[in-house]
Design a protein around this motif. Structure first.
Motif, mmCIF file in Angstrom:
data_model
loop_
_atom_site.group_PDB
_atom_site.id
_atom_site.type_symbol
_atom_site.label_atom_id
_atom_site.label_comp_id
_atom_site.label_asym_id
_atom_site.label_seq_id
_atom_site.Cartn_x
_atom_site.Cartn_y
_atom_site.Cartn_z
ATOM 1 N N UNK A 231 0.834 -1.202 0.000
ATOM 2 C CA UNK A 231 0.000 0.000 0.000
ATOM 3 C C UNK A 231 0.870 1.254 0.000
ATOM 4 N N UNK A 232 1.965 1.201 0.776
ATOM 5 C CA UNK A 232 2.860 2.347 0.827
ATOM 6 C C UNK A 232 3.553 2.624 -0.493
ATOM 7 N N UNK A 233 3.808 1.582 -1.273
ATOM 8 C CA UNK A 233 4.479 1.747 -2.564
ATOM 9 C C UNK A 233 3.702 2.664 -3.497
ATOM 10 N N UNK A 234 2.384 2.689 -3.364
ATOM 11 C CA UNK A 234 1.575 3.524 -4.250
ATOM 12 C C UNK A 234 0.929 4.681 -3.493
ATOM 13 N N UNK A 235 1.408 4.919 -2.276
ATOM 14 C CA UNK A 235 0.970 6.097 -1.537
ATOM 15 C C UNK A 235 -0.466 6.082 -1.080
ATOM 16 N N UNK A 236 -1.048 4.904 -0.909
ATOM 17 C CA UNK A 236 -2.432 4.850 -0.436
ATOM 18 C C UNK A 236 -2.420 4.797 1.097
ATOM 19 N N UNK A 237 -2.547 5.952 1.710
ATOM 20 C CA UNK A 237 -2.451 6.029 3.171
ATOM 21 C C UNK A 237 -3.626 5.351 3.863
ATOM 22 N N UNK A 238 -4.764 5.331 3.219
ATOM 23 C CA UNK A 238 -5.911 4.669 3.833
ATOM 24 C C UNK A 238 -5.666 3.176 3.951
ATOM 25 N N UNK A 239 -5.279 2.543 2.841
ATOM 26 C CA UNK A 239 -4.988 1.114 2.872
ATOM 27 C C UNK A 239 -3.838 0.816 3.817
ATOM 28 N N UNK A 240 -2.830 1.669 3.823
ATOM 29 C CA UNK A 240 -1.675 1.522 4.713
ATOM 30 C C UNK A 240 -2.114 1.566 6.173
ATOM 31 N N UNK A 241 -2.983 2.505 6.506
ATOM 32 C CA UNK A 241 -3.430 2.662 7.891
ATOM 33 C C UNK A 241 -4.307 1.508 8.347
ATOM 34 N N UNK A 242 -5.121 0.982 7.444
ATOM 35 C CA UNK A 242 -5.961 -0.168 7.785
ATOM 36 C C UNK A 242 -5.095 -1.353 8.202
ATOM 37 N N UNK A 243 -3.971 -1.548 7.508
ATOM 38 C CA UNK A 243 -3.071 -2.646 7.876
ATOM 39 C C UNK A 243 -2.444 -2.382 9.236
ATOM 40 N N UNK A 244 -1.997 -1.144 9.479
ATOM 41 C CA UNK A 244 -1.398 -0.833 10.781
ATOM 42 C C UNK A 244 -2.400 -1.049 11.910
ATOM 43 N N UNK A 245 -3.643 -0.743 11.656
ATOM 44 C CA UNK A 245 -4.683 -0.979 12.672
ATOM 45 C C UNK A 245 -4.748 -2.460 12.997
ATOM 46 N N UNK A 246 -4.724 -3.316 11.990
ATOM 47 C CA UNK A 246 -4.759 -4.756 12.235
ATOM 48 C C UNK A 246 -3.510 -5.226 12.956
ATOM 49 N N UNK A 247 -2.359 -4.669 12.610
ATOM 50 C CA UNK A 247 -1.114 -5.006 13.296
ATOM 51 C C UNK A 247 -1.189 -4.611 14.773
ATOM 52 N N UNK A 248 -1.834 -3.486 15.049
ATOM 53 C CA UNK A 248 -2.036 -3.071 16.435
ATOM 54 C C UNK A 248 -2.882 -4.085 17.183
ATOM 55 N N UNK A 249 -3.949 -4.560 16.540
ATOM 56 C CA UNK A 249 -4.797 -5.557 17.172
ATOM 57 C C UNK A 249 -4.046 -6.838 17.473
ATOM 58 N N UNK A 250 -3.190 -7.255 16.550
ATOM 59 C CA UNK A 250 -2.413 -8.476 16.791
ATOM 60 C C UNK A 250 -1.464 -8.284 17.968
ATOM 61 N N UNK A 251 -0.736 -7.167 17.996
ATOM 62 C CA UNK A 251 0.176 -6.904 19.110
ATOM 63 C C UNK A 251 -0.576 -6.846 20.436
ATOM 64 N N UNK A 252 -1.754 -6.232 20.412
ATOM 65 C CA UNK A 252 -2.562 -6.137 21.642
ATOM 66 C C UNK A 252 -2.969 -7.507 22.141
ATOM 67 N N UNK A 253 -3.455 -8.357 21.249
ATOM 68 C CA UNK A 253 -3.920 -9.677 21.665
ATOM 69 C C UNK A 253 -2.783 -10.558 22.176
ATOM 70 N N UNK A 254 -1.575 -10.267 21.722
ATOM 71 C CA UNK A 254 -0.426 -11.026 22.208
ATOM 72 C C UNK A 254 0.183 -10.425 23.467
ATOM 73 N N UNK A 255 -0.386 -9.325 23.936
ATOM 74 C CA UNK A 255 0.068 -8.733 25.198
ATOM 75 C C UNK A 255 1.162 -7.696 25.072
#
Length: 434
Positions: A231-255
């Motif tokens: 997503x970052x390669x083509x500058x789509x910040x919305x798609x990029x941010x959606x992935x970071x949100x999911x990464x946050x959820x994964x880190x949270x669930x793992x403590x």
């Protein structure tokens, strides 16, 4: 165990630095085994053998290195801990080449196992810099040659909801390797390139979700990383941010709360100009992690922003273009639970259960499982059992590691009540799920 060398002085020095006993390292490695879907039973004697120079089999060296990394707060490689790494990852490549290499390895059954045994690495749960903003590739009319990719996104997203993340996972890996990555290597420009890369990012995101739901967190982390890079390669910040949100959820669930908060905050910055549905999706996760971190004011402010954005969002059937009301209620419940408002959390879960689509079997199952846990915490055993009965009925239709874990948690919560009618029936019904 494998060959024996001289005493492992590096590992002993790291244990001393970490303030860990041999038993503590063994427990940490066993815990990490759960993050790759593997039951491990190392003990003090196992670590004593490692210290004497015996080399454990893969993936133990990588798990031990990650355990020490988390304890010491810096990246530790297997070699630094005195182990032979065995399986080594290739050096970082450009996103397209790296993603292609990963997908091909994942679709090859003879090369897939090391990927599945890769631990989640906290040191890699870092906040990447936002990409230079370009005009988003979507929404809009389907570009030439991408209709099949749009259909694939819809199919695999629906499959996760209906059947769980362990269903059709190898099919998506093969599709990425055989059909999607060759397209990324083609020369395209402008909107066609942006649309293709965003669709590839979404498919990588979905495969990451499948791996996460299958409790293979290291593999999920790698696909999430490539999803935000594409997503970052083509500058789509919305798609990029959606992935970071999911990464946050994964880190949270793992403590891992600190990186979860950092990722959620970075995602918030990236969706400032995004459509309301994506803003709601990101703000809801930020509210959860802020609540878990004790920031009551920040959590409630983020939750209000999520609710306002959800109210502005238009109805959309395509995945990634909508944020279901049930999902927002589910996150609201998590925020309120983190802030100690159990009645409010229960009310939000009731709303989530009522709004879940009939096709969202996984979402309904996990909602009822959490509903049962909260009801039991508030002293309502019979209501908890009723919720769990609904959960078990849905769980039996799923191939989902998260649902299986929720089942084990249910059984553990009910053991003190094993002589009470409905609790005894539930335990008997699920006797094989241990």
């Amino acid at each position: 165990m494998t060959n024996r060398r001289g005493p492992n002085h590096r590992l002993r020095a790291m244990l001393t630095e970490a303030g860990w006993t041999q038993e503590a390292l063994a427990r940490a490695v066993n815990t990490l085994g759960g993050e790759i879907g593997t039951v491990l039973r190392y003990d003090r004697t196992s670590v004593a053998h490692w210290l004497a120079g015996t080399q454990p089999r893969h993936p133990a060296p990588h798990l031990a290195a990650e355990a020490l990394s988390r304890r010491l707060g810096r990246a530790v490689t297997p070699e630094a801990a005195g182990f032979s790494a065995g399986v080594r990852e290739a050096p970082p490549l450009d996103p397209v080449t790296g993603f292609t290499t990963l997908c091909r390895a994942d679709s090859d059954t003879s090369r897939r196992r090391p990927l599945h045994q890769r631990p989640y690495r906290v040191a890699e749960a870092v906040v990447p810099g936002p990409p230079p903003a370009e005009r988003p590739a979507v929404p809009g009319p389907r570009g030439e040659g991408t209709a099949a990719l749009h259909d694939a996104v819809s199919f695999f997203a629906a499959s996760i909801d209906t059947h769980g993340g362990r269903h059709a996972r190898s099919a998506l890996a093969a599709y990425l390797a055989d059909d999607v990555t060759p397209l990324l290597a083609q020369r395209r420009s402008g909107r066609a390139r942006r649309e293709l890369f965003v669709l590839a990012s979404r498919l990588a995101f979905l495969l990451a979700r499948m791996y996460e739901d299958g409790l293979l967190h290291g593999a999920a982390q790698r696909y999430y990383a490539f999803a935000h890079q594409l997503a970052g390669e083509v500058g789509d910040r919305t798609a990029w941010s959606v992935v970071l949100r999911a990464m946050s959820g994964q880190a949270q669930r793992l403590g891992h709360l600190a990186p979860a908060i950092q990722l959620a905050e970075a995602a918030r910055e990236g969706v400032r100009d995004a459509p309301p549905a994506q803003q709601a999706y990101v703000q809801a996760q930020l509210a959860v992690v802020l609540g878990l971190g004790g920031d009551r004011r920040g959590a409630l402010a983020a939750l209000r922003l999520a609710e306002r954005a959800a109210d502005r969002a238009t109805c959309a059937a395509a995945p990634f273009d909508a944020y279901p009301v049930a999902a927002l209620h589910f996150q609201t419940s998590a925020v309120l639970e983190a802030l100690g408002d159990l009645p409010g959390a229960l009310a939000a879960l009731r709303r989530a259960a009522g709004e879940r689509s009939a096709s969202d079997v996984r979402g309904r199952a996990l909602t009822q499982a959490r509903f049962g846990q909260l009801l039991l915490r508030t002293g309502h055993l019979d209501e908890a059992c009723a919720a769990w009965e609904s959960f078990v009925h849905a769980q039996e239709r799923l191939r989902s590691g998260d649902a299986e874990r929720a089942l084990r948690q249910m059984r553990q919560a009910l053991r003190p009540y094993r002589n009470r009618g409905r609790a005894a029936e539930l335990l008997a019904r699920t006797v094989q799920a241990r």
